[in-house]
Design a protein around this motif. Sequence first.
Motif, mmCIF file in Angstrom:
data_model
loop_
_atom_site.group_PDB
_atom_site.id
_atom_site.type_symbol
_atom_site.label_atom_id
_atom_site.label_comp_id
_atom_site.label_asym_id
_atom_site.label_seq_id
_atom_site.Cartn_x
_atom_site.Cartn_y
_atom_site.Cartn_z
ATOM 1 N N ARG A 59 -71.013 30.950 35.779
ATOM 2 C CA ARG A 59 -71.049 29.809 36.606
ATOM 3 C C ARG A 59 -72.449 29.210 36.188
ATOM 4 N NH1 ARG A 59 -72.627 26.725 39.717
ATOM 5 N NH2 ARG A 59 -73.295 26.709 41.916
ATOM 6 N N GLY A 61 -74.790 25.044 36.553
ATOM 7 C CA GLY A 61 -74.719 23.862 37.184
ATOM 8 C C GLY A 61 -76.282 23.352 37.217
ATOM 9 N N GLU A 76 -79.277 22.126 43.813
ATOM 10 C CA GLU A 76 -77.943 21.663 43.378
ATOM 11 C C GLU A 76 -77.164 21.327 44.316
ATOM 12 O OE1 GLU A 76 -74.396 23.143 40.731
ATOM 13 O OE2 GLU A 76 -75.703 24.717 41.358
ATOM 14 N N MET A 78 -73.476 19.896 44.658
ATOM 15 C CA MET A 78 -72.021 20.070 43.940
ATOM 16 C C MET A 78 -71.329 18.797 44.160
ATOM 17 S SD MET A 78 -71.475 23.907 44.761
ATOM 18 C CE MET A 78 -70.976 24.835 43.184
ATOM 19 N N ASP A 79 -70.246 18.429 43.469
ATOM 20 C CA ASP A 79 -69.535 17.313 43.309
ATOM 21 C C ASP A 79 -68.914 17.121 44.802
ATOM 22 O OD1 ASP A 79 -70.153 16.485 40.792
ATOM 23 O OD2 ASP A 79 -68.485 17.356 39.956
ATOM 24 N N ARG A 80 -68.309 18.223 45.513
ATOM 25 C CA ARG A 80 -67.609 17.957 46.731
ATOM 26 C C ARG A 80 -68.638 18.292 47.679
ATOM 27 N NH1 ARG A 80 -65.071 24.163 47.050
ATOM 28 N NH2 ARG A 80 -66.731 24.922 48.116
ATOM 29 N N ASP A 82 -71.110 20.511 48.547
ATOM 30 C CA ASP A 82 -71.658 21.556 49.030
ATOM 31 C C ASP A 82 -73.292 21.576 48.154
ATOM 32 O OD1 ASP A 82 -69.435 22.399 49.763
ATOM 33 O OD2 ASP A 82 -68.892 23.942 48.239
ATOM 34 N N LYS A 98 -76.457 29.308 49.835
ATOM 35 C CA LYS A 98 -75.314 28.268 49.635
ATOM 36 C C LYS A 98 -74.838 27.991 51.006
ATOM 37 C CE LYS A 98 -74.104 31.094 45.654
ATOM 38 N NZ LYS A 98 -72.739 31.789 44.909
ATOM 39 N N ALA A 100 -71.653 25.691 51.954
ATOM 40 C CA ALA A 100 -70.492 25.401 51.606
ATOM 41 C C ALA A 100 -69.555 25.106 52.746
ATOM 42 C CB ALA A 100 -69.943 26.254 50.808
#
Length: 120
Positions: A59, A61, A76, A78-80, A82, A98, A100
């Motif tokens: 993965r 990013g 980072e 993320m698009d959604r 997270d 992380k 999420a």
Amino acid sequence: MTLIRSALALLLLSAPAAAESLRCDFDRVCDAEGCRSTTFELRLDWEGEDGRFTDGAGRSGDVTVAEMEAFWHFIEIMDRGDLVLTSVAEGGAAVHSKHALLGGKLAPTQYHGACRRSGE
């Protein structure tokens, strides 16, 4: 003299940053189930304020890099929505977090380990 200092400062600020790379190994993970041993590798490559995460599963990013006095933060979003945050102290100690949402609930995970410059 002030003009020379100003010109030198401008030159240093406009010089491109050298590309850098860290390899991180995390041996402990903590989440809602508690803490346990793990094996998780992460590579961080960056130049200036832009970089990339690449994990052991392939993965990857884009990240924003914040270089502070005694450590770096790699961020980072993320698009959604997270958030992934890795902090590396000057001596190499590292935390990879992380943040999420899974099923509408917060599912935080935090890895503990160390990073070193690639090639060391």
